[in-house]
Design an enzyme around this catalytic site. Structure first.
Site, short mmCIF file in Angstrom:
data_model
loop_
_atom_site.label_atom_id
_atom_site.label_comp_id
_atom_site.label_asym_id
_atom_site.label_seq_id
_atom_site.Cartn_x
_atom_site.Cartn_y
_atom_site.Cartn_z
N TYR A 23 11.77 3.23 5.80
CA TYR A 23 10.72 4.18 6.15
C TYR A 23 11.11 5.62 5.83
O TYR A 23 10.46 6.55 6.29
CB TYR A 23 10.36 4.04 7.63
CG TYR A 23 9.95 2.63 7.96
CD1 TYR A 23 8.74 2.12 7.50
CD2 TYR A 23 10.78 1.80 8.71
CE1 TYR A 23 8.36 0.82 7.78
CE2 TYR A 23 10.40 0.50 8.99
CZ TYR A 23 9.20 0.01 8.52
OH TYR A 23 8.83 -1.28 8.79
N ASN A 74 -1.80 3.38 11.11
CA ASN A 74 -0.65 2.59 10.72
C ASN A 74 -0.33 1.75 11.94
O ASN A 74 0.34 2.21 12.86
CB ASN A 74 0.54 3.47 10.33
CG ASN A 74 1.76 2.65 9.98
OD1 ASN A 74 1.76 1.43 10.13
ND2 ASN A 74 2.80 3.30 9.52
N ASP A 87 -10.81 -6.04 15.91
CA ASP A 87 -12.11 -5.99 16.57
C ASP A 87 -12.49 -4.57 16.98
O ASP A 87 -13.64 -4.15 16.81
CB ASP A 87 -12.13 -6.92 17.79
CG ASP A 87 -12.16 -8.39 17.42
OD1 ASP A 87 -12.45 -8.71 16.23
OD2 ASP A 87 -11.88 -9.22 18.31
N HIS A 100 0.50 2.76 5.43
CA HIS A 100 1.83 2.19 5.66
C HIS A 100 2.86 3.02 4.90
O HIS A 100 2.64 3.38 3.74
CB HIS A 100 1.90 0.74 5.15
CG HIS A 100 0.99 -0.17 5.86
ND1 HIS A 100 1.28 -0.66 7.12
CD2 HIS A 100 -0.21 -0.69 5.52
CE1 HIS A 100 0.29 -1.43 7.51
NE2 HIS A 100 -0.64 -1.46 6.57
N SER A 102 5.85 1.93 4.00
CA SER A 102 6.46 1.07 2.98
C SER A 102 5.37 0.29 2.24
O SER A 102 4.22 0.22 2.69
CB SER A 102 7.43 0.09 3.64
OG SER A 102 6.73 -0.84 4.45
N ARG A 111 4.24 -10.08 5.95
CA ARG A 111 3.63 -8.74 5.92
C ARG A 111 2.51 -8.63 4.87
O ARG A 111 1.88 -7.60 4.75
CB ARG A 111 4.68 -7.68 5.66
CG ARG A 111 5.72 -7.57 6.75
CD ARG A 111 6.69 -6.43 6.45
NE ARG A 111 7.86 -6.50 7.28
CZ ARG A 111 7.97 -5.97 8.50
NH1 ARG A 111 6.96 -5.33 9.04
NH2 ARG A 111 9.10 -6.08 9.18
#
Length: 149
Positions: A23, A74, A87, A100, A102, A111
């Site tokens: 990250y 994120n 929802d 994101h 990454s 992922r």
């Protein structure tokens, strides 16, 4: 000034502390400040928040329904597991950007599926903190292009 919520999920507060470098090296506080400064230059008032708790994120998404013109999220690890977040996002009427740090498609196979994407107008991934700024650029443009009500 137009309000935009930017919500961050579990462990985002640890950005810059991850030894793997997945990250990046920039701290969460620094990323937050960059985003707040950039949002102001786009004439956006940013509600930049982070929680490690799914229910808190759902509450904030529901709050955004009443207060925000757009939402960036994120959801971090909850991206791959949370139907509750999906929802809540589906009930949000403005544009939604999934962000994101990454590139989730270059990581572990679990992922590669995002519940958040089902509700997202668009996705920004793999560009680190720059992606957060690009998400702000996108949400500002999407809000500006919405028909007047």
């Amino acid at each position: 000034m137009t309000i935009v919520y930017f919500l961050n999920g579990p462990n985002a507060n640890l950005y810059g502390l991850d030894r793997s470098g997945t990250y990046g090296r920039e701290s969460f506080a620094s990323i937050r400040q960059r985003c707040e400064d950039y949002a102001a230059s786009l004439n956006l008032r940013l509600e930049f928040r982070q929680s490690n708790h799914e229910g808190v994120l759902v509450d904030w998404i529901q709050e955004a329904r009443e207060k925000a013109a757009g939402l960036i999220i994120n959801a971090a690890g909850l991206t791959y597991t949370s139907v509750a977040i999906l929802d809540a996002l589906l009930a949000f009427e403005g544009p939604v950007i999934e962000a994101h740090m990454s590139n989730i498609w270059k990581r572990e196979p679990f992922r590669h599926h995002s519940y958040v994407s089902r509700a997202a107008t668009g996705v920004v991934a793999g560009l680190g903190a720059l992606g957060y700024e690009l998400a702000l650029t996108a949400i500002a443009r999407l809000i500006a292009e919405q028909p007047a009500q």
